[in-house]
Design an enzyme around this catalytic site. Structure first.
Site, PDB file in Angstrom:
ATOM      1  N   SER A 285       0.821  -1.209   0.000  1.00 58.62           N
ATOM      2  CA  SER A 285       0.000   0.000   0.000  1.00 58.62           C
ATOM      3  C   SER A 285       0.853   1.255   0.000  1.00 58.62           C
ATOM      4  O   SER A 285       0.566   2.224  -0.718  1.00 58.62           O
ATOM      5  CB  SER A 285      -0.908  -0.004   1.239  1.00 58.62           C
ATOM      6  OG  SER A 285      -1.741  -1.131   1.254  1.00 58.62           O
TER       7      SER A 285
ATOM      8  N   SER B  41     -14.465   0.363  -1.010  1.00 49.93           N
ATOM      9  CA  SER B  41     -13.008   0.429  -0.986  1.00 49.93           C
ATOM     10  C   SER B  41     -12.543   1.836  -0.660  1.00 49.93           C
ATOM     11  O   SER B  41     -12.996   2.805  -1.282  1.00 49.93           O
ATOM     12  CB  SER B  41     -12.426   0.005  -2.333  1.00 49.93           C
ATOM     13  OG  SER B  41     -11.020   0.205  -2.351  1.00 49.93           O
TER      14      SER B  41
ATOM     15  N   SER C 134     -12.196   0.699   5.775  1.00 48.54           N
ATOM     16  CA  SER C 134     -10.727   0.653   5.877  1.00 48.54           C
ATOM     17  C   SER C 134     -10.130   2.035   6.113  1.00 48.54           C
ATOM     18  O   SER C 134      -9.193   2.471   5.433  1.00 48.54           O
ATOM     19  CB  SER C 134     -10.119   0.024   4.615  1.00 48.54           C
ATOM     20  OG  SER C 134     -10.617  -1.276   4.410  1.00 48.54           O
TER      21      SER C 134
ATOM     22  N   ASP D 265      -8.145  -6.844   5.478  1.00 45.45           N
ATOM     23  CA  ASP D 265      -7.195  -7.692   4.758  1.00 45.45           C
ATOM     24  C   ASP D 265      -6.635  -8.800   5.640  1.00 45.45           C
ATOM     25  O   ASP D 265      -6.101  -9.792   5.126  1.00 45.45           O
ATOM     26  CB  ASP D 265      -6.032  -6.858   4.197  1.00 45.45           C
ATOM     27  CG  ASP D 265      -6.361  -6.243   2.842  1.00 45.45           C
ATOM     28  OD1 ASP D 265      -7.396  -6.615   2.252  1.00 45.45           O
ATOM     29  OD2 ASP D 265      -5.593  -5.386   2.374  1.00 45.45           O
TER      30      ASP D 265
ATOM     31  N   ARG E 299      -3.735 -13.781  -0.542  1.00 47.36           N
ATOM     32  CA  ARG E 299      -4.019 -13.803   0.896  1.00 47.36           C
ATOM     33  C   ARG E 299      -4.647 -15.130   1.341  1.00 47.36           C
ATOM     34  O   ARG E 299      -4.463 -15.544   2.492  1.00 47.36           O
ATOM     35  CB  ARG E 299      -4.900 -12.626   1.293  1.00 47.36           C
ATOM     36  CG  ARG E 299      -4.248 -11.293   0.970  1.00 47.36           C
ATOM     37  CD  ARG E 299      -4.525 -10.217   1.988  1.00 47.36           C
ATOM     38  NE  ARG E 299      -3.861  -8.980   1.610  1.00 47.36           N
ATOM     39  CZ  ARG E 299      -2.588  -8.693   1.847  1.00 47.36           C
ATOM     40  NH1 ARG E 299      -1.837  -9.578   2.482  1.00 47.36           N
ATOM     41  NH2 ARG E 299      -2.069  -7.554   1.456  1.00 47.36           N
TER      42      ARG E 299
END
Length: 411
Positions: A11, A155, A182, A296, A368
């Site tokens: 990120s 998002s 988030s 995440d 992930r």
């Protein structure tokens, strides 16, 4: 004790590449993540005419506040959501025609709240096939600025893309957010913009971004907190001890908060100035936890949940259904393959205690899912993956690093 060196944050690397490209001058990024996602971002910048020089431990980017150096470009975003969402916003600030496409996986992921906001700001943007999805073409004439309303409930990257664009507009932006998931990722963006010379103001749910551009700098990338979660979970699960260097007090990434979830489950946690340590105590307690802001790491928790003494219920994670795959369903399906009792709803998953047995994990090409169930494999022999190589998206050397860890803490 196992001392683990985690690659740089995906990120932060993506944001730093955008900021470096937009800044006035040459920026040096120290210890950037080198993975499929970040290499794809850097390749996209090169296609847009930005110079990206690379050494083993750093990248140098020649910034262009006026936008891309070429009048036309065709950019392939691979699987990278940050590439696919940030680069069209960067291109909009320039002058030219820029086409963006992505992998089938990324084509499925939603984009409409961002592209609708860009259109509201006067950007000439056209989705070529499905509305709200790649491929898309931006015919750029610069962005005047102004006020825009954004739904970032799917998002936070939609908001980040607009925040990063703001200083490149002629009059600045006022972005009113109706929903936001988030939140810690937005805090990363704001902190990094500050490091590049831009201070964003807030008026309730409105972000006020001034015009004026960015200044080049030297920027160090901290280790990836999401990737660290697998190593911390390994310690909690096995009763071992893991220290991640370079990630401690003052870390930008909210996903470091995963260690607090492990603390609630019974692990011992120490967060120092430049490192974080997790020690397993031989037991994991059941827990109910909201993971909206650290979603995440939801698969990481789901993968160790069967070994807890009581049910583990993870709530407010509807946005994980629109990641690289539907992670709620993927976790549930794979846990059931291992013989674990699982229930799910629209935005939650509940995992009951059980004794997993070996099986092949269906990865859906999602890095992930692989890395999370690799942790399960520390206590469950016979776990394999239908696509183990998809970890190249964020951590190409994951399997080798995790094998070393297993040797140190399990034997």
């Amino acid at each position: 004790m196992a001392l683990v060196h985690i690659p740089g944050s995906k990120s932060i690397t993506a944001r730093a590449l955008f900021l470096a490209a937009a800044a006035d001058g040459v920026t040096t990024l120290q210890r950037p993540l080198r993975s499929d996602d970040t290499e794809g971002f850097a390749e996209g910048l090169a296609r847009l005419g930005y110079r990206v020089g690379r050494t083993p431990d750093s990248w140098q980017v020649d910034g262009r506040p006026q936008g891309p150096a070429v009048p036309e470009a065709d950019v392939y975003c691979r699987d990278g959501a940050t590439t696919a969402r940030f680069l069209p916003a960067l291109a909009a600030a320039g002058h030219g025609t820029y086409r963006f496409d992505a992998s089938p996986q990324m084509r499925r992921r939603p984009l409409l709240p961002l592209t609708r906001a860009l259109r509201d700001l006067g950007v000439d943007l056209r989705h070529e096939e499905a509305e709200g999805h790649h491929p898309l073409t931006v015919t750029a004439h610069g962005v005047e600025g102004g006020e825009v309303v954004l739904d970032a409930g799917q998002s936070s990257q939609y908001l980040t893309a607009l925040l990063l664009l703001g200083p490149l507009t002629r009059t600045g932006l006022r972005i009113t957010v109706t929903d936001l998931v988030s939140v810690p990722y937005v805090e990363i963006t704001l902190a990094m913009m500050r490091s590049f010379g831009v201070e964003v103001g807030r008026e309730g749910s409105t972000y006020v971004v001034p015009p004026g551009g960015y200044r080049a700098t030297t920027y160090a990338i901290e280790p990836d907190a999401s990737t660290s979660s697998y190593f911390f979970a390994a310690a909690a699960l096995t009763g071992g001890e893991v220290t991640v260097a370079g990630l401690g007090e003052g870390a930008l990434q909210g996903d470091l908060g995963f260690v607090e979830v492990l603390r609630r489950m019974g692990a011992q946690v120490e967060i120092g100035a430049d490192r974080t340590t997790v020690r397993g105590t031989g037991q994991l307690h059941g827990i109910t936890v909201t993971m909206r802001d650290i979603s995440d790491t939801m698969p990481t928790l789901a993968a160790i949940a069967p070994f807890a003494s009581g049910p583990v219920r993870i709530e407010d994670v509807a946005n994980t259904r629109v990641k690289e795959c539907d992670r709620l369903d993927a976790c549930a399906e794979n846990l059931r393959r291992l013989g674990v009792d699982v229930a799910t709803g629209e935005d939650w998953i509940e995992i009951r205690p059980g004794v997993p047995s070996g099986a092949e994990i269906k990865t859906y090409g999602d890095h992930r899912i692989v890395m999370s169930f690799a942790v399960t494999g520390l206590r469950t022999p016979g776990i394999s993956f239908d696509d183990p190589g998809c970890v190249r998206k964020t951590f190409p050397g994951f399997h080798e690093a995790f094998a070393r860890l297993k040797g140190e803490i399990v034997g």
